[in-house]
Every structure is written in structure tokens, then in C-alpha cells.
Enzyme design. Structure first.
Site, PDB file in Angstrom:
ATOM      1  CB  THR A  18       8.728  -1.033  -8.631  1.00 37.33           C
ATOM      2  OG1 THR A  18       9.460  -0.996  -8.530  1.00 37.33           O
ATOM      3  CG2 THR A  18       8.671   0.807  -9.599  1.00 37.33           C
ATOM      4  CE1 TYR A  19       7.587   2.733  -2.060  1.00 38.82           C
ATOM      5  CE2 TYR A  19       6.895   0.287  -2.699  1.00 38.82           C
ATOM      6  CZ  TYR A  19       6.593   1.825  -2.141  1.00 38.82           C
ATOM      7  OH  TYR A  19       4.980   1.982  -1.803  1.00 38.82           O
ATOM      8  CD  GLU A  66       9.462  -6.563  -1.060  1.00 44.25           C
ATOM      9  OE1 GLU A  66      10.142  -6.648  -1.925  1.00 44.25           O
ATOM     10  OE2 GLU A  66       9.648  -7.940  -0.292  1.00 44.25           O
ATOM     11  CB  CYS A  89     -16.824  -8.706   2.162  1.00 42.96           C
ATOM     12  SG  CYS A  89     -15.183  -8.041   3.103  1.00 42.96           S
TER      13      CYS A  89
END
Length: 501
Positions: A395-396, A472, A143
Site C-alpha cells: 500500500t502507498y 493502482e 497466452c
């Protein structure tokens, strides 16, 4: 003592005039960039003088997410603005990791607070050691984005430039950490109390328990952050290596180098169109979740069957691989920061080696790891615990275009699938649900991001959950990051506990 973290950004801003000037520069630059004029009169004057002006090589903070779908600086809400200011005040920059993570500000706040504590607050390790360990960890996954950031930070806090010529030029104490680094990154189940003893009992180059805990947390933090960097296609900033070009813009305002970085023009042809197939994919997933919930309510599998399903899923996860999967040799710039470049996760699956089962009931983060970290590195256990819980419970109540959806079953399947790949089993979980909820393309993406993140491609990112929002998919990456970090920590902390007892 934990409360001392909460004013970290304000304190950083107060203590350095340079930071305040940097903030003013940032506001000016943001306004200029937001004006829609890519070259100011000042830039044109420099061009007329023959001075080459760098341009961003990519478009936006991610190669996978169209720039117009990211949260633009200047359009953020009050909480996001505060997080941007805190990140800039402490890091001296508003990095692209922050600009992607801000899709989920509650998590970003916890992440920044934890990272700040690990790198800058009082702790067992000196500052330059912390950044060097970050370099070692990020380099294991090639990376270069994170390696380059921490090379600059390492030098800024007074690190010896000679160490950057290769791990063999660093102190023996850090060289000794190399073995633990590679096992944590690729095969943490191989870590034993003998490995811990070797680090703690090497005379003048020995580590204290507190130092080792600090080092382990840093290693796992940067292994998992490398997963996020590759999993979300984070682009280097304009002032970083690989983040700029001196080529003039073409008539269409992008050139062939942009095509290789995931940008394809005004309409961005990479954006997934709405199709009947992808909409049906969401509906089918929701229907499976409903059916599984009904099955849970009706009957419960026996412990023997649950154990069999776990072993089957663990075995099958060994054979999940991408058709794009191929060997890639790390560049010298990255590989010099670690040893044994051929060592990786892929080796064991190729040779059919067995991953032993780690029963979470015998050693868990909540009952064992948390208290051990907090005892030897005060407050860090609490910070990590908060970050794990936020990622797991975030969470939504939405899935693509659907609202008021309970996503707990899906989130648990993702988390437990990652731990299953590392051999960690929860006795109370039915692993048969994983095959119902995670299709092959999603499993390929998860395994690649978690185990060999440097091999993640935009095609993999685009191929799963095609009708879901980018926010998401970033949320998925937060689950991958934290589940991976916790899995690595469990193996290392169990070995330390066994050494202590």
C-alpha cells in the site's frame, strides 16, 4: 540456501560474456531509442539496400496503458535500475512484464527472485521440463506471449524440438500432467487425492512428490502470470511474434494496425478524462469504506449470517459475466500444447454446477501449504510466502487523488472475492462488504482476468476505477495474480496432503 538467490543477477552477469555484451547492446539501444530518432543512419542505409526494417507494432509495454504514463528506461530510480539490470542479466531481455510490474518495485523484486528460483536454480525437475510445463500452463489460457517466450527458452536449454509439435510428442510423464493442468487452470476444486495418486503411481512414468510439487508451483505460477499478461494488456516485444510490422510509418506516425493495439495518436484518446462522475466514484467508495468500518465497530454479524452471506456472494459470482463474453477457439499454435480444448471455467457456471465450500480454517497456506512446499521443495515455500504477503499488504496509502487512506479493507475485499469465486471461505470475514466495495464493472474485470483472462479487453480495463492511476490498476492485478495462485495451490496441496495421509 535461500541466500544463494540474492546474488543471482550478479552471478549470471559474471558467468556469461554474451550477457555482458547483451547489456552493452541494451544500453546502446536504450540511448538510441531515447534520442527521439526512430530510425538511425544505419537503419536508413538498410532501407536503401531494400532490407525490410521491423517496427514495433504497439507503443510501449502495454496496450492498455499509454506509453507516456509508463516508467521509461533511463528515467527509473536506483532501485528500479537495479531490477532492470537483474531482469536483463538473467532473462537476456528486458521484457514488457517487467516494464509494467516495475510500477511496484518491491513486488517485482520478489517476483523475479521467485521466478528465477523456479526456472534456473537447483530443483527436482530438469530445466527443459520446467520451460515445457510453463508452455503447457500458459497455453491453457491461449497466452501466446508466454508460450513463445518459453518455446525459445526450452530450445535454449536443450529441449527436443519435436515436443513442440504437440503435447502428444512429449514424454508420457508430461502428458500425464495434462489433466492436473486443466483442472488447476479452470476448476481446481475438482482435484482429489486420486488424481495425485495417478501421477505418483504410474510405474516408469511416475512423478516423485518433490517433482510434483515443483510442477504444481510452475503450473500455478504461469496460470496466474497469464492473468497478469492479459489483465494489463502486455504487448509482445519487437522481436516476438505479433510484436512487429514491416509497414512503413504513416505521415501521422501511426497506422491502422496501431489502432487495433490500443494506440490512437499523440493525445491517446483512450486516456480517461477527469469527469465529475469518476471523481464522485472515488468519493463514494471512500464513504462506503468509512461506513463499513463504523458498522464493524458497532456490531458483528453472527456466524450463521456470515455463512449465509458467503454462500450468497459465491452464488452471485457464478452469474457475473461480461456482455462481451463469447466463445473463442484457441489457435493451433497454442492448443497443440494441451488437451481437451473445450474444457474451461465457463462450462460449470453455465450448467449450474455447484462449487463446494473450502473452509480456510481447515486448510490454509500459512498453517499447511507453506510447510508442505518447503519440506518437499526447500526455500520455495518461503519465497512464495514472501510474494503473497507483499502483494496482499502492499500500500502507498493513496486512492486516486487522495492521500493518507487506509486501503486494507478494499484490498481484503478484492482478495477474498477471488477466493470466494473458487469456493474458499474465511469464517472471520463478512462477505456483505464485497457488494458494498466492488461494483459490477469491477467484478466483471476481476472474474474475467482470474477465470478467463484471454477474454479481457481494454474496455473492461477502462470501465472500472476510472479516476485511479494506472499504477493502482496494476496493483489490482498483482492482487488478482497472487490470490489466484494461492487458491489453485490450496486445492492441489490439500489433495497431496490427503494422499500422504
Amino acid at each position: 540456501m535461500l541466500a544463494s538467490c540474492h546474488g543471482w543477477a550478479e552471478r549470471a552477469a559474471r558467468e556469461g560474456g554474451e550477457t555482458s555484451r547483451g547489456q552493452r547492446w541494451w544500453r546502446w539501444w536504450s540511448q538510441k531509442e531515447g534520442s527521439g530518432c526512430p530510425e538511425s543512419r544505419w537503419g536508413q542505409s538498410l532501407g536503401e539496400l531494400g532490407i525490410r526494417i521491423p517496427r514495433p507494432l504497439g507503443h510501449g509495454p502495454s496496450r492498455f496503458i499509454p506509453e507516456k504514463e509508463t516508467i521509461q528506461v533511463g528515467n527509473e530510480d536506483a532501485m528500479m535500475h537495479t531490477l532492470f539490470a537483474e531482469s536483463f542479466a538473467t532473462l537476456g531481455r528486458l521484457d514488457n512484464v517487467t516494464l509494467v510490474m516495475v510500477f511496484h518495485p518491491q513486488y517485482l523484486e520478489s517476483f523475479l527472485k521467485t521466478q528465477h528460483y523456479l526456472l534456473q536454480m537447483d530443483g527436482p525437475l530438469p530445466l527443459h521440463y520446467r520451460h515445457y510445463i510453463g508452455i503447457m500452463a500458459a497455453a491453457r489460457h491461449q497466452c501466446s506471449y508466454l508460450v513463445n517466450l518459453h518455446v525459445n527458452d526450452f530450445l535454449h536449454v536443450g529441449g527436443d524440438p519435436k515436443w513442440l509439435n504437440g503435447l502428444e510428442n512429449a514424454p508420457q510423464k508430461l502428458q500425464n500432467l495434462g489433466e492436473l493442468n486443466k483442472m488447476l487452470a479452470h476448476r481446481p476444486w475438482l482435484i482429489t487425492k486420486e488424481h495425485i495418486e495417478q501421477l505418483l503411481k504410474t510405474e516408469e512414468n511416475s512423478w516423485s512428490l518433490a517433482e510434483l510439487i515443483h510442477a504444481v508451483v510452475l503450473l500455478t505460477h504461469y496460470h496466474s502470470l497469464a492473468s497478469f499478461t492479459f489483465g494489463c494488456g502486455i504487448s509482445p516485444e519487437i522481436d516476438c511474434e505479433g510484436g512487429h510490422t514491416f509497414r512503413p510509418p504513416s505521415v501521422s506516425n501511426y497506422c491502422i494496425c496501431d489502432m487495433t493495439n490500443g494506440y490512437h495518436g499523440v493525445d491517446d484518446i483512450n486516456a480517461s478524462p477527469t469527469t465529475t462522475e469518476s471523481v464522485c466514484e472515488v468519493e463514494a467508495l471512500m464513504e462506503k469504506m468509512k461506513q463499513l468500518q463504523e458498522c464493524r465497530d458497532e456490531e458483528e454479524a453472527s456466524q450463521e449470517e456470515m455463512a449465509t452471506r458467503f454462500e450468497r456472494e459465491k452464488r452471485e459470482s457464478m452469474f457475473v459475466c461480461s456482455s462481451e463474453d463469447e466463445e473463442s477457439a484457441p489457435t493451433r499454435d497454442v492448443s497443440r500444447h494441451f488437451e481437451d480444448t473445450s474444457y474451461g471455467y465457463k462450462d460449470f457456471s453455465r450448467h449450474g454446477m455447484h462449487v463446494p465450500t473450502f473452509r480456510a480454517q481447515d486448510y490454509s497456506w500459512e498453517d499447511h501449504g507453506y510447510s508442505l512446499v518447503n519440506r518437499l521443495y526447500p526455500d520455495v515455500g518461503q519465497l512464495l510466502d514472501e510474494k503473497f504477503h507483499i502483494a496482499y499488504n502492499l500500500t502507498y496509502n493513496t486512492m486516486a487523488m487522495h492521500k493518507d487512506v487506509d486501503t486494507s479493507m478494499l484490498r481484503r475485499a478484492i482478495w477474498n472475492y477471488i477466493h470466494c469465486m473458487f469456493g474458499i471461505r474465511y469464517d472471520d470475514y463478512d462477505y456483505g462488504e464485497i457488494n458494498q466495495l466492488l461494483d459490477r464493472s469491477f467484478k466483471v474485470y476481476i472474474k474475467t482476468v482470474v477465470c478467463t483472462p484471454e477474454k479481457t479487453t481494454k474496455r473492461m480495463y477502462d470501465s472500472f476505477w476510472r479516476q485511479f492511476e494506472h499504477s493502482e490498476k496494476v496493483h489490482v492485478n498483482l492482487l488478482l495474480v497472487e490470490a489466484r495462485m494461492q487458491a489453485e495451490l490450496l486445492y492441489a496441496l490439500r489433495a497431496i496432503t490427503r494422499y500422504m495421509t
